[in-house]
Design an enzyme around this catalytic site. Structure first.
Site, PDB file in Angstrom:
ATOM      1  CE1 TYR A  13      -3.799  -2.323   0.457  1.00 56.69           C
ATOM      2  CE2 TYR A  13      -2.691  -3.107   2.432  1.00 56.69           C
ATOM      3  CZ  TYR A  13      -3.682  -3.233   1.486  1.00 56.69           C
ATOM      4  OH  TYR A  13      -4.570  -4.274   1.567  1.00 56.69           O
ATOM      5  CG  HIS A  49      -6.993   4.951   1.268  1.00 49.67           C
ATOM      6  ND1 HIS A  49      -7.676   6.155   1.354  1.00 49.67           N
ATOM      7  CD2 HIS A  49      -7.851   4.027   1.787  1.00 49.67           C
ATOM      8  CE1 HIS A  49      -8.863   5.956   1.891  1.00 49.67           C
ATOM      9  NE2 HIS A  49      -8.998   4.676   2.168  1.00 49.67           N
ATOM     10  CE1 TYR A  94      -3.802  -3.406   6.140  1.00 49.28           C
ATOM     11  CE2 TYR A  94      -3.962  -4.415   8.306  1.00 49.28           C
ATOM     12  CZ  TYR A  94      -3.393  -4.351   7.049  1.00 49.28           C
ATOM     13  OH  TYR A  94      -2.399  -5.230   6.704  1.00 49.28           O
ATOM     14  CG  ASN A 109     -12.323   0.814   6.772  1.00 48.15           C
ATOM     15  OD1 ASN A 109     -11.783   1.655   6.067  1.00 48.15           O
ATOM     16  ND2 ASN A 109     -13.159  -0.080   6.273  1.00 48.15           N
TER      17      ASN A 109
END
Length: 198
Positions: free
Chosen positions: A22, A27, A72, A74
């Site tokens: 990532y 993001h 992460y 969320n």
């Protein structure tokens, strides 16, 4: 002319997802901006606690904590709440750096408060803190190419070479904007950086 403000401890949070896959995604823009800020402040963000990686330094006579949640996206709020509660930092001195698909790459927007605007990391922070009254630096990453394009695929995707050039400038600006928020307050920082573009 900017008027400097003296205040107590600050927490600056960069949002993103842990894991090498990532690292360069849209993001993870908040992580990347925080890395630049940490380098500018000569601060290592390497202590593993509060479900995140954090570092502590002194800037302008005040303690500053830099945090990269490792939960992460969320669940980012769990890490933010853990550190801010432990060090007794109120929402008004928690500054969050994160990606915004409503802004073009290279654009910044600083706000003193506000809703999540569909961003799951911000949604989690609001939920855990029980407040949306925390400042934030929104870093533009560009909108989906078509309305039908999957949002998760877009934010977890990488930038084009052209957009990456714009991002290199805006990430440096975001790091400077974070310092300006602490030094001069949100309105002055917003006047200086909102809409900035390479």
């Amino acid at each position: 002319m900017f008027q400097k403000t003296q205040d107590e401890s600050w927490l600056i949070v960069g949002l993103g997802n842990p894991g090498r896959e990532y690292e360069r995604s849209r993001h993870n823009t908040g992580f990347r901006a925080l890395d630049i800020l940490a380098k500018n402040l000569h601060c290592k963000v390497d202590k593993l606690k509060f479900q995140g990686l954090y570092g502590q330094t002194v800037y302008g006579g005040r303690k500053v904590y830099l945090l990269k949640p490792q939960t992460y996206m969320n669940l980012s709020g769990k890490s933010v709440l853990g550190l801010s509660a432990y060090f007794k930092i109120p929402p008004q001195r928690i500054l969050v750096l994160f990606d915004d698909i409503s802004l073009a790459p290279g654009r910044l927007r600083i706000r003193a408060e506000g809703s999540a605007g569909g961003h799951n990391g911000i949604k989690s922070i609001i939920s855990e803190l029980g407040s949306q009254d925390f400042p934030r630096v929104k870093i533009g990453v560009g909108a989906k190419p078509t309305p039908e394009y999957d949002l998760a695929a877009w934010v977890l995707g990488s930038f084009s070479a052209q957009d990456e050039k714009a991002m290199a400038v805006s990430l440096r600006n975001a790091a400077e904007a974070a310092l300006a928020v602490m030094d001069y307050g949100v309105p002055e920082a917003a006047n200086r950086f909102n809409g900035s573009h390479p």
